[in-house]
Each structure stands twice: as structure tokens, then as C-alpha cells.
Motif scaffolding. Structure first.
Motif, PDB file in Angstrom:
ATOM      1  N   ASN A 162       0.807  -1.220   0.000  1.00 35.73           N
ATOM      2  CA  ASN A 162       0.000   0.000   0.000  1.00 35.73           C
ATOM      3  C   ASN A 162       0.841   1.270   0.000  1.00 35.73           C
ATOM      4  O   ASN A 162       0.305   2.374   0.164  1.00 35.73           O
ATOM      5  N   ALA A 163       2.145   1.122  -0.193  1.00 35.02           N
ATOM      6  CA  ALA A 163       3.049   2.262  -0.248  1.00 35.02           C
ATOM      7  C   ALA A 163       3.320   2.618  -1.716  1.00 35.02           C
ATOM      8  O   ALA A 163       3.025   1.840  -2.623  1.00 35.02           O
ATOM      9  N   PRO A 164       3.899   3.787  -1.967  1.00 35.51           N
ATOM     10  CA  PRO A 164       4.223   4.156  -3.356  1.00 35.51           C
ATOM     11  C   PRO A 164       5.060   3.121  -4.089  1.00 35.51           C
ATOM     12  O   PRO A 164       4.833   2.877  -5.282  1.00 35.51           O
ATOM     13  N   ILE A 165       5.997   2.450  -3.413  1.00 37.07           N
ATOM     14  CA  ILE A 165       6.800   1.429  -4.090  1.00 37.07           C
ATOM     15  C   ILE A 165       5.923   0.281  -4.578  1.00 37.07           C
ATOM     16  O   ILE A 165       6.123  -0.246  -5.669  1.00 37.07           O
ATOM     17  N   GLY A 166       4.929  -0.084  -3.787  1.00 40.07           N
ATOM     18  CA  GLY A 166       4.027  -1.156  -4.192  1.00 40.07           C
ATOM     19  C   GLY A 166       3.191  -0.782  -5.398  1.00 40.07           C
ATOM     20  O   GLY A 166       2.987  -1.586  -6.316  1.00 40.07           O
ATOM     21  N   ARG A 167       2.704   0.442  -5.414  1.00 38.71           N
ATOM     22  CA  ARG A 167       1.897   0.908  -6.548  1.00 38.71           C
ATOM     23  C   ARG A 167       2.744   0.984  -7.818  1.00 38.71           C
ATOM     24  O   ARG A 167       2.292   0.606  -8.904  1.00 38.71           O
ATOM     25  N   ALA A 362      16.300   3.891 -10.110  1.00 43.18           N
ATOM     26  CA  ALA A 362      16.682   4.777  -9.003  1.00 43.18           C
ATOM     27  C   ALA A 362      15.460   5.151  -8.168  1.00 43.18           C
ATOM     28  O   ALA A 362      15.530   5.215  -6.932  1.00 43.18           O
ATOM     29  N   LYS A 363      14.331   5.380  -8.836  1.00 44.78           N
ATOM     30  CA  LYS A 363      13.107   5.723  -8.127  1.00 44.78           C
ATOM     31  C   LYS A 363      12.638   4.565  -7.262  1.00 44.78           C
ATOM     32  O   LYS A 363      12.210   4.761  -6.114  1.00 44.78           O
ATOM     33  N   PHE A 364      12.718   3.339  -7.787  1.00 45.47           N
ATOM     34  CA  PHE A 364      12.310   2.159  -7.029  1.00 45.47           C
ATOM     35  C   PHE A 364      13.135   2.025  -5.753  1.00 45.47           C
ATOM     36  O   PHE A 364      12.591   1.744  -4.675  1.00 45.47           O
ATOM     37  N   ILE A 365      14.435   2.192  -5.863  1.00 46.46           N
ATOM     38  CA  ILE A 365      15.305   2.077  -4.689  1.00 46.46           C
ATOM     39  C   ILE A 365      14.914   3.123  -3.640  1.00 46.46           C
ATOM     40  O   ILE A 365      14.803   2.818  -2.451  1.00 46.46           O
ATOM     41  N   GLN A 366      14.712   4.352  -4.089  1.00 47.96           N
ATOM     42  CA  GLN A 366      14.374   5.416  -3.158  1.00 47.96           C
ATOM     43  C   GLN A 366      13.047   5.165  -2.478  1.00 47.96           C
ATOM     44  O   GLN A 366      12.896   5.313  -1.267  1.00 47.96           O
ATOM     45  N   LEU A 367      12.045   4.749  -3.263  1.00 43.70           N
ATOM     46  CA  LEU A 367      10.724   4.468  -2.690  1.00 43.70           C
ATOM     47  C   LEU A 367      10.768   3.304  -1.712  1.00 43.70           C
ATOM     48  O   LEU A 367      10.083   3.312  -0.680  1.00 43.70           O
ATOM     49  N   ALA A 368      11.572   2.288  -2.029  1.00 47.31           N
ATOM     50  CA  ALA A 368      11.709   1.142  -1.135  1.00 47.31           C
ATOM     51  C   ALA A 368      12.396   1.538   0.170  1.00 47.31           C
ATOM     52  O   ALA A 368      12.013   1.073   1.244  1.00 47.31           O
ATOM     53  N   GLU A 369      13.409   2.392   0.071  1.00 47.54           N
ATOM     54  CA  GLU A 369      14.095   2.868   1.276  1.00 47.54           C
ATOM     55  C   GLU A 369      13.164   3.682   2.177  1.00 47.54           C
ATOM     56  O   GLU A 369      13.363   3.748   3.398  1.00 47.54           O
ATOM     57  N   ASP A 370      12.171   4.309   1.574  1.00 45.07           N
ATOM     58  CA  ASP A 370      11.236   5.118   2.350  1.00 45.07           C
ATOM     59  C   ASP A 370      10.319   4.280   3.239  1.00 45.07           C
ATOM     60  O   ASP A 370       9.691   4.803   4.174  1.00 45.07           O
TER      61      ASP A 370
END
Length: 372
Positions: A162-167, A362-370
Motif C-alpha cells: 500500500n506504499a508508493p513502491i508497491g503501486r 533509481a526511483k524504485f530504490i528510493q521508494l523502497a528505502e522510504d
């Protein structure tokens, strides 16, 4: 076209009632025979015959679920096989037989590495697979699903949904023709024939199976020689000496009986740097061919089974230690500090390499770290 009015009327009624279902659901209930007939003889007559033949059989759809893990029953065995069987049983029950599914365990329907591609083409309905290991070569973005040290708990992994990385991750898969039905994460450990692998320095000089390209990069940085192969081939690799050690999920460490070749086990209970995303997936082509109520049923049942998967995976993290100790292996657990050391190596190698592949990576890594 000429002929008796009654026959023409019957043909018209049959076409109206059947043609839509026949065209949209080919590949579900009668894929092999009827599709071959139609594709090889693409004429109005063959379409007419296809429609007549399909009308009686497409009322109920049977989905094929393929996976690489050992088969069992709905109540015992590898929990990933059990989850698939529970999923099939609930579809049948709630749809009152209108939507059923058949489970094909142990790569009995198709080989491991063929499953993802087949789903994208609509040639396979569903599969439960370790996505980085099985699909990372085809869609490199999914390698984030086994990025060492990025996910370090079940709660963190399940929060992706339910987080941005999941979407973003779900959108990526949808673009590639695949839809996530159940979010499943598993911690893993290391089975070794030679010596315990706890700290990064322990991997130096050993032939190790990591489970993903990203895990392999981290192992290489630690001095290991990496070997790439699916989890159902680890046993033979360790037995022949082609492998000194292997990282895989706790459930696979049990189901594939690696304790028969291992003298040491490092578990994922308590603390782990190896967490794998291993979802139940459905072909977007197949999914969109189904009626809306059946689509919703699939997603609802899949979501409900996620709690079962988390509990079963956590239970296996503990059971694996008991199984290996009973077989005579020495068992070790990781500390938070050891996980941090593995994570730092991964951040400078695997994470960096992945992020440099492009903006989306790069976006995926950042979103996952969040996600904490």
C-alpha cells in the motif's frame, strides 16, 4: 447466406450468445485444442465451428496454476503449494463451480524459467514464483524483489503493498502483462557443506548460490564465486560439489531437504538480510478475459491469503532450525549488527548497480528505502 429460416435464426442466436465469450476466454477453458484449430485455419468457417464448440465448455473456466515447489495437500507440505491449493478451493467454493483452478507443483506443467514469459503471453494462467530469480533477466526492474538488506522484516516487506513502491511495482508488472494476486515475502538463510557463513568474510572463496543477480553482486564483493540456478536444483548442486553453499528461503531449505547435504545453517529467524518477494501472479490477458465478478473474486481471495503466507513463512523460519539441528547440522542466527554489515556491502554494490540502470530503477530504490 441462404438456408431455412429456423437454422439461420439458430446460428444468429448462437453467435450472439457465444462469440464474445469464445474470443475473450480462449486460452482458459479450451486453449490447447480450440485455439490451435482457430489459429491454423483462420477462416469464417473455422470461427463459426470454434464458437459452436466453445459455447458449451466456456460456462466454467479452469485456471492452471504452475509452481516449482514440492506438491502436497491443502493441509500439509510446502506452504506455497498449500496457498495455491487454498486459493483454488476458495475460487471453486465462492463461485459455486463457475471458476476453478488446478495446481501443477514441482514444475510439472512447465519449467521454472519459462513461467513468467508464458504468463505475459497468456499461455499460462497463474504462477507463484521467486520473481527476481525467475523474471529478473526478462524484466530487470523486478530484481528489487531480492535486494540484500533492502527489506529486513516481514512487516517492512508487506508494507510495500500500500506504499508508493508497491503501486509503482504493480504498475510495472501490469505493463509487462502480469497482475499481483497475493503479496508474499519470505526470509531466507544459508545452508553450507563446508563452513558457517555468517559474516561477509565467511563467503570468501566459496561457490555460493545467491538467488538473484543483486545478491550475487554482494556475494562477489565479499569474495565468493557465485552460481546461478533455481531453488529446485540446489540439492543436486550441493550433492555433486558444484555448490559449497546456497541462500534460499526457509521454506525451500526445508522442502528441498538441503539438510541432507549441509553441515551448517544460518537462519533468517530474528534478523535477516535476505528477504525475497515471491508473489502469486496472474496473466493480465487471462485476468481481463474473465467477468468482473470473477476478477474481483481472484483479487479478494489472493489478498485474504496473505496473512496465511506471513504466518507460515515465520513458522518455517523457526522450523528450519529444528530440522537442520535434528539432521546434525550446526545452527546459527544473525545479529542486527551482522545484518548491518551485509547491508552496507549491498548498498555500495547491488543497490548502486541497480539504481544506475535508469531513472525508474533509481526511483524504485528510493521508494523502497522510504518504507521502514
Amino acid at each position: 447466406m441462404t438456408g431455412p429460416p429456423s437454422i439461420l435464426k439458430w446460428i444468429s442466436l448462437c453467435a450472439v450468445s457465444c462469440i464474445s465469450r469464445a474470443i475473450t476466454q480462449i486460452g482458459i477453458a479450451c486453449r490447447s485444442s480450440y485455439w490451435s484449430f482457430f489459429s491454423m485455419r483462420n477462416t469464417p468457417f473455422s470461427l463459426f465451428v470454434f464458437v459452436l464448440m466453445s459455447g458449451a465448455t466456456l460456462a466454467a473456466a479452469n485456471l492452471k496454476i504452475s509452481h516449482q515447489f514440492p506438491g502436497g495437500t491443502i493441509d500439509s507440505g510446502d506452504f506455497r503449494d498449500r496457498l495455491c491449493r487454498k486459493f483454488a478451493a476458495e475460487l471453486d467454493k465462492r463461485s459455486k463451480g463457475a471458476l476453478t483452478a488446478t495446481v501443477y507443483p514441482g514444475s510439472s506443467l512447465m519449467k521454472v524459467n519459462a513461467q513468467f514469459s508464458a504468463m505475459r503471453k497468456g499461455a499460462l494462467d497463474l504462477t507463484l514464483l521467486p520473481i527476481a530469480n525467475a523474471a529478473g533477466g526478462e524484466v530487470p526492474e523486478v530484481n528489487i524483489g531480492l535486494m540484500p538488506g533492502l527489506v529486513t522484516s516481514y512487516e517492512q516487506g508487506m508494507a510495500w503493498k500500500n506504499a508508493p513502491i508497491g503501486r509503482e511495482f504493480s504498475a510495472l508488472l501490469a505493463e509487462k502483462g502480469v497482475i499481483i494476486v497475493s503479496w508474499i515475502w519470505q526470509a531466507g538463510g544459508v545452508a553450507s557443506r563446508t563452513k558457517a557463513i555468517i559474516e561477509p568474510a565467511d563467503a570468501k572463496g566459496l561457490k555460493i548460490r545467491g538467488g538473484s543477480r543483486e545478491m550475487d553482486l554482494t556475494l562477489k564483493a565479499a569474495g565468493a564465486a557465485v552460481v546461478s540456478l533455481p531453488s529446485n536444483e540446489i540439492y543436486a548442486g550441493m550433492q555433486t560439489g558444484a555448490l559449497d553453499a546456497a541462500l534460499t528461503s526457509s521454506t525451500s531449505l526445508i522442502s528441498f531437504h538441503l539438510e541432507e547435504n549441509a553441515k551448517h545453517l544460518t537462519t533468517g529467524r530474528g534478523h535477516a538480510y535476505w528477504f525475497m518477494f515471491e508473489p502469486l501472479l496472474i496473466s493480465k490477458t487471462i485476468f481481463e478475459a474473465l467477468p468482473k465478478d470473477q476478477q474481483q473474486l481472484i483479487l479478494s481471495v489472493g489478498a485474504e491469503l496473505e496473512a496465511f503466507a506471513v504466518e507460515a513463512a515465520k513458522a518455517d523460519d523457526k522450523t528450519v532450525a529444528e530440522v537442520y539441528a535434528k539432521a546434525g547440522a550446526k545452527v546459527y542466527d544473525l545479529s542486527a549488527e551482522t545484518v548491518r554489515r551485509w547491508r552496507e556491502i549491498a548498498r555500495g554494490t547491488s543497490w548502486k548497480d541497480y539504481a544506475e540502470k535508469g531513472p525508474r530503477f533509481a526511483k524504485f530504490i528510493q521508494l523502497a528505502e522510504d518504507v521502514k
